[in-house]
Design a protein around this motif. Structure first.
Motif, PDB file in Angstrom:
ATOM      1  N   ARG A  58       0.701  -1.236   0.090  1.00  0.00           N
ATOM      2  CA  ARG A  58      -0.065   0.048   0.223  1.00  0.00           C
ATOM      3  C   ARG A  58       0.861   1.250   0.105  1.00  0.00           C
ATOM      4  O   ARG A  58       0.383   2.365   0.247  1.00  0.00           O
ATOM      5  N   PHE A  59       2.070   1.007  -0.069  1.00  0.00           N
ATOM      6  CA  PHE A  59       3.004   2.501  -0.274  1.00  0.00           C
ATOM      7  C   PHE A  59       2.833   2.956  -1.714  1.00  0.00           C
ATOM      8  O   PHE A  59       2.586   2.160  -2.647  1.00  0.00           O
ATOM      9  N   SER A  60       3.082   4.163  -1.865  1.00  0.00           N
ATOM     10  CA  SER A  60       3.443   4.719  -3.278  1.00  0.00           C
ATOM     11  C   SER A  60       4.485   4.203  -3.985  1.00  0.00           C
ATOM     12  O   SER A  60       5.487   3.627  -3.608  1.00  0.00           O
ATOM     13  N   ALA A  61       4.514   4.718  -5.199  1.00  0.00           N
ATOM     14  CA  ALA A  61       5.679   4.419  -6.162  1.00  0.00           C
ATOM     15  C   ALA A  61       6.877   5.560  -5.586  1.00  0.00           C
ATOM     16  O   ALA A  61       6.244   6.570  -4.793  1.00  0.00           O
ATOM     17  N   PRO A  62       7.882   5.431  -5.716  1.00  0.00           N
ATOM     18  CA  PRO A  62       9.062   6.261  -5.419  1.00  0.00           C
ATOM     19  C   PRO A  62       9.044   7.588  -5.883  1.00  0.00           C
ATOM     20  O   PRO A  62       8.676   7.775  -7.198  1.00  0.00           O
ATOM     21  N   ILE A  63       9.529   8.688  -5.196  1.00  0.00           N
ATOM     22  CA  ILE A  63      10.019   9.810  -5.885  1.00  0.00           C
ATOM     23  C   ILE A  63      11.479   9.811  -5.550  1.00  0.00           C
ATOM     24  O   ILE A  63      11.917   9.794  -4.813  1.00  0.00           O
ATOM     25  N   ILE A  65      12.102   7.978  -2.406  1.00  0.00           N
ATOM     26  CA  ILE A  65      11.484   7.999  -1.156  1.00  0.00           C
ATOM     27  C   ILE A  65       9.942   7.586  -1.284  1.00  0.00           C
ATOM     28  O   ILE A  65       9.617   7.758  -2.505  1.00  0.00           O
ATOM     29  N   TYR A  66       9.374   7.082  -0.310  1.00  0.00           N
ATOM     30  CA  TYR A  66       8.074   6.635  -0.528  1.00  0.00           C
ATOM     31  C   TYR A  66       7.094   6.982   0.544  1.00  0.00           C
ATOM     32  O   TYR A  66       7.465   7.717   1.650  1.00  0.00           O
ATOM     33  N   PHE A  67       6.042   7.187   0.224  1.00  0.00           N
ATOM     34  CA  PHE A  67       4.804   7.757   0.985  1.00  0.00           C
ATOM     35  C   PHE A  67       3.618   6.587   1.151  1.00  0.00           C
ATOM     36  O   PHE A  67       3.611   5.759   0.556  1.00  0.00           O
ATOM     37  N   ARG A  68       3.158   6.646   2.129  1.00  0.00           N
ATOM     38  CA  ARG A  68       1.862   5.693   2.707  1.00  0.00           C
ATOM     39  C   ARG A  68       0.840   6.455   3.413  1.00  0.00           C
ATOM     40  O   ARG A  68       1.253   7.307   4.440  1.00  0.00           O
TER      41      ARG A  68
END
Ligand SMILES: [Zn+2]
Length: 570
Positions: free
Chosen positions: A232-237, A247-250
């Motif tokens: 459920r984490f985002s794709a990285p930036i 880095i990743y976002f959740r």
């Protein structure tokens, strides 16, 4: 930071590094804090299916004696160098600083860094002998020195480089509200705009055009037995300057007026050779789990566990990428688990507290999934050797002994200092040393007497009597070592809480002969006899075994003895 001075060497070396057809590979992975007691006797180890399978088709030691104190930096140093701190000078997580004549007995260094490492690591010994090696996230892997880096050895470390931004939890209250309804957040030297939507937030890097949609999804309710890790984490930036990273976002929470957005740290990834495409092709390096956010109750335990899954997934992706790119014949990698979760949950889980037991079990399932990926690095069972190792175990502690206060009360504070699980005497060889060398034994005796009176301190050890067995002493070592009774541990530095009862916590550092401090060594491959239980041996015996398996000569600083003699096929 990439060492640009090595850049010119790369093309020529890459040609030499191609793995010859039919060559065997040795893969060594360290699981921080995975004790032999946990592996053999704790019900949670049933989740470690990959390691159990390796033990069945190979061999496992009954227990491995780590360094003394049984802590991460010095036990790993002993694992890498085949000798203890008396020889390799990494004597603790925060060792005294050498040379003695230039530093006071109170100065402490960072034992996770390489500056004080004084003996060759096994990957350097291998590379010198023409065995190409990759060392992935070893302790003492940065900065690069002649003991941890060499042509033919790729060394990657992101733990001791610059940390540009820590784990963070972004909420509207933590950001700056902009006129258009978005929120501005700083993450180290970068700034991001978060634009809340109905089902997701959009995160845009302020400089450049990168942006990512982060959909809301409820927290995971199922342990990661079958599903993808950290799904459920985002794709990285991708971040570029001053240090490339991904880095990743959740998005853990989203409502009309609010959101809870977890952001992974921005670490610099140190490497002895350029790794130009690693972030684009394999994603980011996370490092450790977000325990600080959990301690501050900014995230829940299950949210922590999702982040832990990401740490594991990314560590195995980087290891896989490095192996594919460099085709080493000796590959080392690392996980910071289960140490981190056992510090938090081992005592409560073992005493039957339901929630802690389930959180911990979840963590071990995630570790098992990581092991399954690492095991693929030694994919040819007829040729490759796979070694699972660790640095120490873990014990439940609920009572602390204020060692520094006791030295003070005995009037010894100018003559002796508390080093983790040992005492260091302020002898004249230290800068501003106050105790003549001829009086050292007397101060050791006074310290022993003062600490003998403490409830919870049980036994004493000296370099003179026990140096051979535990590798204690040497220029960066203590003068008197001691151990605690079960359930007791040292008070935190400066902690004046005394002997009170505390909530039990997972602690290590104790006498390395103790069952609860012993580490693991599990190995399989064509030269390991199947189904063998090796007797106990020392962590310094593992580097000589790696030398034997990978086929390079052990340098004279390898003081251990390979256990292969009892394990190899006749
Ligand atoms: Zn550790």
């Amino acid at each position: 930071m990439v060492q640009t001075t090595r850049r010119r060497l790369i093309p020529a070396l890459l040609l030499l590094w191609a793995l010859p057809a039919g060559a065997q590979r040795v893969v060594v992975v360290s699981f921080d804090g995975l004790g032999a007691e946990t592996f053999f006797d704790d019900p949670v180890a049933a989740e470690l299916t990959v390691l159990k399978e390796t033990a069945r088709r190979g061999a496992a030691s009954r227990g491995v004696q780590p360094a003394f104190p049984s802590t991460t930096a010095n036990s790993h140093a002993a694992l890498w160098t085949g000798c203890y701190g008396d020889v390799n000078h990494i004597t603790a997580n925060s060792p005294p600083v050498l040379p003695r004549s230039e530093h006071t007995f109170l100065e402490r260094g960072n034992g996770f860094r390489a500056e004080q490492l004084a003996a060759e690591t096994f990957w350097v010994a291998a590379a010198r002998a023409g065995v190409p090696a990759v060392a992935h996230q070893p302790t003492q892997g940065y900065p690069f020195t002649r003991f941890n880096a060499a042509p033919g050895a790729v060394v990657v470390n992101g733990y001791q480089t610059r940390l540009l931004a820590p784990h963070a939890l972004w909420t509207p209250a933590a950001g700056k509200r902009m006129p258009d309804g978005s929120y501005l957040f700083e993450h180290g030297p970068a700034s991001f705009r978060v634009i809340p939507g109905k089902k997701s937030v959009r995160v845009a890097l302020s400089s450049g055009r990168q942006a990512v949609d982060v959909p809301y999804a409820p927290e995971e309710s199922e342990p990661p037995r079958k599903r993808d890790l950290a799904r459920r984490f985002s794709a990285p930036i991708l971040l570029e300057s001053p240090a490339p990273a991904a880095i990743y976002f959740r998005l853990f929470g989203l409502s009309e007026n609010s959101f809870r957005l977890y952001v992974t740290p921005w670490h610099e990834l140190g490497s002895s050779v350029p790794l130009d495409r690693i972030f684009r092709e394999a994603g980011g390096f996370i490092g450790n789990g977000p325990t600080a956010l959990l301690d501050r109750k900014l995230i829940s335990e299950t949210e922590y566990l999702e982040a832990m899954e990401l740490v594991i997934r990314q560590m195995t992706r980087h290891a896989t990428w490095l192996q594919k790119k460099f085709q080493p014949r000796l590959m080392q990698s690392y996980l910071p688990f289960p140490d981190e979760i056992d510090h938090m949950w081992l005592p409560a889980a073992r005493s039957g507290e339901g929630q802690a037991r389930e959180w911990r079990r979840w963590g071990y399932i995630a570790i098992d999934r990581g092991a399954a990926e690492f095991a693929k690095l030694a994919g040819d069972r007829n040729k490759d050797h796979l070694l699972w190792v660790s640095d120490h175990g873990m014990a439940a502690v609920s009572k602390s002994v204020p060692v520094s206060d006791m030295l003070k009360q005995a009037g010894l504070d100018s003559k002796a200092a508390y080093l983790y699980h040992s005492i260091l005497v302020n002898t004249a060889d230290w800068k501003q040393g106050a105790v003549p060398l001829s009086e050292r034994a007397k101060v050791v005796e006074e310290a022993r007497r003062a600490l003998s009176a403490a409830e919870g301190i049980t036994s004493f050890f000296t370099p003179e009597q026990d140096g051979e067995r535990f590798g204690i002493g040497g220029p960066a070592g203590g003068d008197l070592y001691f151990d605690f009774a079960p359930g007791y541990g040292p008070a935190a530095r400066g902690g004046g809480r005394g002997m009170g009862d505390e909530r039990p916590r997972g602690v290590h550092g104790f006498l390395p002969a103790r069952r609860d401090m012993q580490a693991i060594c599990i190995a399989a491959g064509p030269r390991i006899r199947a189904g063998v239980e090796w007797p106990e041996f020392r962590i310094i015996d593992i580097a000589p075994m790696i030398a034997e398996l990978a086929g390079f000569p052990a340098p004279p600083t390898f003081r251990g003895r390979s256990p292969l003699a009892i394990a190899s096929k006749p």
